[in-house]
Design a protein around this motif. Structure first.
Motif, PDB file in Angstrom:
ATOM      1  N   ASP A 209       0.837  -1.190   0.000  1.00 53.02           N
ATOM      2  CA  ASP A 209       0.000   0.000   0.000  1.00 53.02           C
ATOM      3  C   ASP A 209       0.878   1.248   0.000  1.00 53.02           C
ATOM      4  OD1 ASP A 209      -2.147   1.697   0.112  1.00 53.02           O
ATOM      5  OD2 ASP A 209      -2.454   1.495   2.284  1.00 53.02           O
ATOM      6  N   GLY A 210       0.826   1.989  -1.100  1.00 55.62           N
ATOM      7  CA  GLY A 210       1.649   3.193  -1.203  1.00 55.62           C
ATOM      8  C   GLY A 210       1.425   3.864  -2.539  1.00 55.62           C
ATOM      9  N   PRO A 211       2.059   5.003  -2.770  1.00 50.74           N
ATOM     10  CA  PRO A 211       1.914   5.716  -4.043  1.00 50.74           C
ATOM     11  C   PRO A 211       2.426   4.872  -5.211  1.00 50.74           C
ATOM     12  CG  PRO A 211       2.955   7.102  -2.372  1.00 50.74           C
ATOM     13  CD  PRO A 211       2.928   5.723  -1.815  1.00 50.74           C
ATOM     14  N   ALA A 212       1.815   5.085  -6.369  1.00 48.69           N
ATOM     15  CA  ALA A 212       2.255   4.395  -7.576  1.00 48.69           C
ATOM     16  C   ALA A 212       3.624   4.891  -7.995  1.00 48.69           C
ATOM     17  CB  ALA A 212       1.256   4.618  -8.706  1.00 48.69           C
ATOM     18  N   THR A 213       4.470   3.974  -8.434  1.00 53.02           N
ATOM     19  CA  THR A 213       5.799   4.333  -8.933  1.00 53.02           C
ATOM     20  C   THR A 213       6.162   3.370 -10.057  1.00 53.02           C
ATOM     21  OG1 THR A 213       8.046   4.927  -8.264  1.00 53.02           O
ATOM     22  CG2 THR A 213       7.117   2.942  -7.258  1.00 53.02           C
ATOM     23  N   GLY A 214       7.432   3.222 -10.335  1.00 52.94           N
ATOM     24  CA  GLY A 214       7.884   2.349 -11.416  1.00 52.94           C
ATOM     25  C   GLY A 214       9.139   2.921 -12.026  1.00 52.94           C
ATOM     26  N   VAL A 215       9.253   2.813 -13.349  1.00 53.12           N
ATOM     27  CA  VAL A 215      10.357   3.458 -14.052  1.00 53.12           C
ATOM     28  C   VAL A 215      10.031   4.946 -14.159  1.00 53.12           C
ATOM     29  CG1 VAL A 215       9.380   3.068 -16.362  1.00 53.12           C
ATOM     30  CG2 VAL A 215      11.842   3.361 -16.106  1.00 53.12           C
ATOM     31  N   TRP A 216      11.050   5.802 -14.061  1.00 51.41           N
ATOM     32  CA  TRP A 216      10.847   7.218 -14.320  1.00 51.41           C
ATOM     33  C   TRP A 216      10.858   7.393 -15.825  1.00 51.41           C
ATOM     34  CZ3 TRP A 216       9.229  10.734 -10.962  1.00 51.41           C
ATOM     35  CH2 TRP A 216       9.230  12.078 -11.355  1.00 51.41           C
ATOM     36  N   ALA A 217       9.803   7.964 -16.388  1.00 51.47           N
ATOM     37  CA  ALA A 217       9.570   7.926 -17.830  1.00 51.47           C
ATOM     38  C   ALA A 217      10.778   8.340 -18.660  1.00 51.47           C
ATOM     39  CB  ALA A 217       8.363   8.798 -18.183  1.00 51.47           C
ATOM     40  N   SER A 218      11.379   9.492 -18.330  1.00 50.63           N
ATOM     41  CA  SER A 218      12.457  10.001 -19.172  1.00 50.63           C
ATOM     42  C   SER A 218      13.680   9.101 -19.186  1.00 50.63           C
ATOM     43  CB  SER A 218      12.864  11.410 -18.726  1.00 50.63           C
ATOM     44  OG  SER A 218      13.380  11.397 -17.412  1.00 50.63           O
ATOM     45  N   GLU A 219      13.855   8.304 -18.131  1.00 49.37           N
ATOM     46  CA  GLU A 219      15.014   7.409 -18.082  1.00 49.37           C
ATOM     47  C   GLU A 219      14.850   6.225 -19.035  1.00 49.37           C
ATOM     48  OE1 GLU A 219      16.137   6.586 -14.023  1.00 49.37           O
ATOM     49  OE2 GLU A 219      15.390   8.555 -13.405  1.00 49.37           O
ATOM     50  N   MET A 220      13.642   6.065 -19.539  1.00 48.75           N
ATOM     51  CA  MET A 220      13.351   5.063 -20.554  1.00 48.75           C
ATOM     52  C   MET A 220      13.153   5.702 -21.922  1.00 48.75           C
ATOM     53  SD  MET A 220      10.109   2.394 -20.600  1.00 48.75           S
ATOM     54  CE  MET A 220       8.897   3.739 -20.518  1.00 48.75           C
ATOM     55  N   THR A 221      12.417   6.831 -21.963  1.00 47.59           N
ATOM     56  CA  THR A 221      12.107   7.443 -23.259  1.00 47.59           C
ATOM     57  C   THR A 221      13.310   8.128 -23.898  1.00 47.59           C
ATOM     58  OG1 THR A 221      11.385   9.548 -22.260  1.00 47.59           O
ATOM     59  CG2 THR A 221       9.713   7.824 -22.531  1.00 47.59           C
ATOM     60  N   HIS A 222      14.153   8.763 -23.093  1.00 49.11           N
ATOM     61  CA  HIS A 222      15.309   9.459 -23.674  1.00 49.11           C
ATOM     62  C   HIS A 222      16.246   8.497 -24.404  1.00 49.11           C
ATOM     63  CE1 HIS A 222      15.011  13.453 -21.207  1.00 49.11           C
ATOM     64  NE2 HIS A 222      13.877  13.102 -21.752  1.00 49.11           N
ATOM     65  N   PRO A 223      16.704   7.412 -23.757  1.00 46.88           N
ATOM     66  CA  PRO A 223      17.568   6.496 -24.503  1.00 46.88           C
ATOM     67  C   PRO A 223      16.852   5.828 -25.671  1.00 46.88           C
ATOM     68  CG  PRO A 223      17.039   5.610 -22.330  1.00 46.88           C
ATOM     69  CD  PRO A 223      16.595   7.036 -22.341  1.00 46.88           C
ATOM     70  N   TYR A 224      15.583   5.521 -25.495  1.00 46.18           N
ATOM     71  CA  TYR A 224      14.851   4.850 -26.578  1.00 46.18           C
ATOM     72  C   TYR A 224      14.899   5.681 -27.862  1.00 46.18           C
ATOM     73  CZ  TYR A 224      11.037   2.660 -29.186  1.00 46.18           C
ATOM     74  OH  TYR A 224      10.290   2.042 -30.161  1.00 46.18           O
ATOM     75  N   TYR A 225      14.557   6.960 -27.761  1.00 44.92           N
ATOM     76  CA  TYR A 225      14.512   7.774 -28.973  1.00 44.92           C
ATOM     77  C   TYR A 225      15.899   8.141 -29.486  1.00 44.92           C
ATOM     78  CZ  TYR A 225       9.464   7.964 -28.577  1.00 44.92           C
ATOM     79  OH  TYR A 225       8.131   7.613 -28.537  1.00 44.92           O
TER      80      TYR A 225
ATOM     81  N   GLY B 197      16.167   3.753 -14.676  1.00 48.96           N
ATOM     82  CA  GLY B 197      15.945   3.830 -13.237  1.00 48.96           C
ATOM     83  C   GLY B 197      14.512   4.158 -12.859  1.00 48.96           C
ATOM     84  N   GLY B 198      14.354   4.899 -11.777  1.00 49.05           N
ATOM     85  CA  GLY B 198      13.042   5.132 -11.191  1.00 49.05           C
ATOM     86  C   GLY B 198      12.997   4.459  -9.823  1.00 49.05           C
ATOM     87  N   TRP B 199      12.078   4.903  -8.956  1.00 48.91           N
ATOM     88  CA  TRP B 199      12.021   4.356  -7.600  1.00 48.91           C
ATOM     89  C   TRP B 199      11.796   2.847  -7.605  1.00 48.91           C
ATOM     90  CZ3 TRP B 199      14.042   7.962  -4.966  1.00 48.91           C
ATOM     91  CH2 TRP B 199      13.690   9.299  -5.134  1.00 48.91           C
ATOM     92  N   GLY B 200      11.028   2.346  -8.574  1.00 49.56           N
ATOM     93  CA  GLY B 200      10.739   0.912  -8.602  1.00 49.56           C
ATOM     94  C   GLY B 200      11.979   0.055  -8.703  1.00 49.56           C
ATOM     95  N   ALA B 201      13.003   0.575  -9.372  1.00 48.18           N
ATOM     96  CA  ALA B 201      14.236  -0.194  -9.560  1.00 48.18           C
ATOM     97  C   ALA B 201      14.921  -0.532  -8.249  1.00 48.18           C
ATOM     98  CB  ALA B 201      15.197   0.579 -10.468  1.00 48.18           C
ATOM     99  N   ALA B 202      14.659   0.244  -7.202  1.00 47.58           N
ATOM    100  CA  ALA B 202      15.274  -0.016  -5.895  1.00 47.58           C
ATOM    101  C   ALA B 202      14.769  -1.306  -5.269  1.00 47.58           C
ATOM    102  CB  ALA B 202      15.006   1.153  -4.947  1.00 47.58           C
ATOM    103  N   TYR B 203      13.640  -1.812  -5.776  1.00 53.33           N
ATOM    104  CA  TYR B 203      13.000  -2.985  -5.180  1.00 53.33           C
ATOM    105  C   TYR B 203      13.306  -4.296  -5.905  1.00 53.33           C
ATOM    106  CZ  TYR B 203      10.095   0.397  -2.629  1.00 53.33           C
ATOM    107  OH  TYR B 203       9.655   1.421  -1.824  1.00 53.33           O
ATOM    108  N   ASP B 204      13.747  -4.222  -7.184  1.00 49.36           N
ATOM    109  CA  ASP B 204      13.887  -5.501  -7.890  1.00 49.36           C
ATOM    110  C   ASP B 204      15.102  -5.636  -8.792  1.00 49.36           C
ATOM    111  OD1 ASP B 204      13.089  -3.828  -9.973  1.00 49.36           O
ATOM    112  OD2 ASP B 204      11.259  -4.925 -10.453  1.00 49.36           O
ATOM    113  N   MET B 205      15.880  -4.602  -9.013  1.00 46.28           N
ATOM    114  CA  MET B 205      16.995  -4.739  -9.950  1.00 46.28           C
ATOM    115  C   MET B 205      18.221  -5.380  -9.300  1.00 46.28           C
ATOM    116  SD  MET B 205      16.745  -1.594 -12.657  1.00 46.28           S
ATOM    117  CE  MET B 205      16.614  -2.352 -14.268  1.00 46.28           C
ATOM    118  N   ALA B 206      18.636  -4.892  -8.156  1.00 43.19           N
ATOM    119  CA  ALA B 206      19.759  -5.536  -7.470  1.00 43.19           C
ATOM    120  C   ALA B 206      19.348  -6.895  -6.916  1.00 43.19           C
ATOM    121  CB  ALA B 206      20.267  -4.645  -6.338  1.00 43.19           C
TER     122      ALA B 206
END
Length: 287
Positions: free
Chosen positions: A65-81, A150-159
């Motif tokens: 139970d907490g605020p929605a998070t995940g990948v921070w958009a620009s950290e995915m969209t910038h390299p993609y484009y 990155g993004g806050w979500g990465a702190a929970y499952d990447m390492a």
């Protein structure tokens, strides 16, 4: 008197509206999502893989139970484009596969970048994000670069992902000698990767990532892992840019072997991706 109050209220509303309109430019001028002004290269025929988190809740470890998070958009969209415009093909994977959670705050008007807006009108990219490849199904050897967003979500499952650690370790020895990029919390996906002798790949390498200071300034210390702390624990030679508020800073590091390109935070993905393309282009021209 009543008329004066109406004039005052109207004036205040105008001021608030003008500030709201100017806020994106103010934040941009302060350092948020800076424009890239370096050399632009092409790498036609090369393949890129962007890997993101699958975790979508900002809460104490084990809680749901907490605020929605995940990948921070620009950290995915910038390299993609950047990769796409360089003539590369780009795949998108995540820890679990399927729909990638995107932090809704990254689309707020004062913060959203041009690449984020492009994503919101790009059905092809949206389909890749909705149906991301599970990392366990990725053939890591087919890519010329692997980029960990990155993004806050990465702190929970990447390492914490054994599979991701294995994939990064395998990428280090792949025939294509891919360049491994990461930005902000995405650096956590590197801290457990090892060479064939069992040594941590990040040890004694110059790297950057989001600073502990930035996390304290934002008041986000509920996350289970902090990139600067974990990189230092793993023996990386950590460096970063700091200032009055680190959220407006940026720094990109290319290690001495030119195999790792790392970016400090949400402001650093654009430059990091361009630096990767430059290395790929130079690698191709030297063959």
């Amino acid at each position: 008197m009543k008329k004066n109050l109406i004039y005052i209220a109207g004036g205040m509303a105008t001021v608030v509206a003008l500030i709201a309109l100017a806020l994106p430019s103010i934040l941009h001028g302060a350092g948020l999502h800076p424009i890239y002004i370096g050399p632009v290269h092409e790498a036609p025929g090369k393949r890129a893989l962007i890997i993101t988190t699958s975790h979508g809740v900002l809460a104490p470890l084990g809680e749901t139970d907490g605020p929605a998070t995940g990948v921070w958009a620009s950290e995915m969209t910038h390299p993609y484009y950047v990769f796409l415009e360089a003539g590369m093909s780009v795949d998108v994977a995540s820890i679990k596969g399927g729909e990638i959670p995107i932090d809704p705050q990254s689309f707020y008007r004062p913060i959203i970048s041009a690449e984020d807006e492009h994503f919101l009108e790009d059905p092809t990219f949206q389909a890749k994000v909705k149906n991301s490849i599970p990392i366990e199904q990725v053939d890591i050897g087919q890519y010329d670069t692997i980029f960990l967003a990155g993004g806050w979500g990465a702190a929970y499952d990447m390492a914490q992902s054994d599979v991701l650690a294995e994939k990064v370790s395998a990428a280090w020895y792949a025939d294509k000698s891919p360049i491994i990029g990461a930005v902000c919390h995405g650096l956590l996906g590197l801290v457990r990767a090892t060479d064939q002798q069992g040594n941590l790949l990040v040890a004694d390498r110059r790297m950057t990532g989001v600073t502990d200071k930035q996390l304290r300034e934002l008041g986000i210390e509920v996350t289970p892992m902090h990139p600067e702390t974990e990189l230092r624990k793993a023996g990386a030679l950590f460096e970063a840019s700091t200032g009055f508020r680190d959220i407006f800073q940026t720094h990109v590091v290319v290690d001495d072997e030119e195999r790792f390109v790392t970016g400090q935070n949400q402001n650093s993905g654009l430059e990091a991706a361009h630096r990767i393309v430059g290395l790929l282009a130079n690698k191709g021209s030297s063959l």
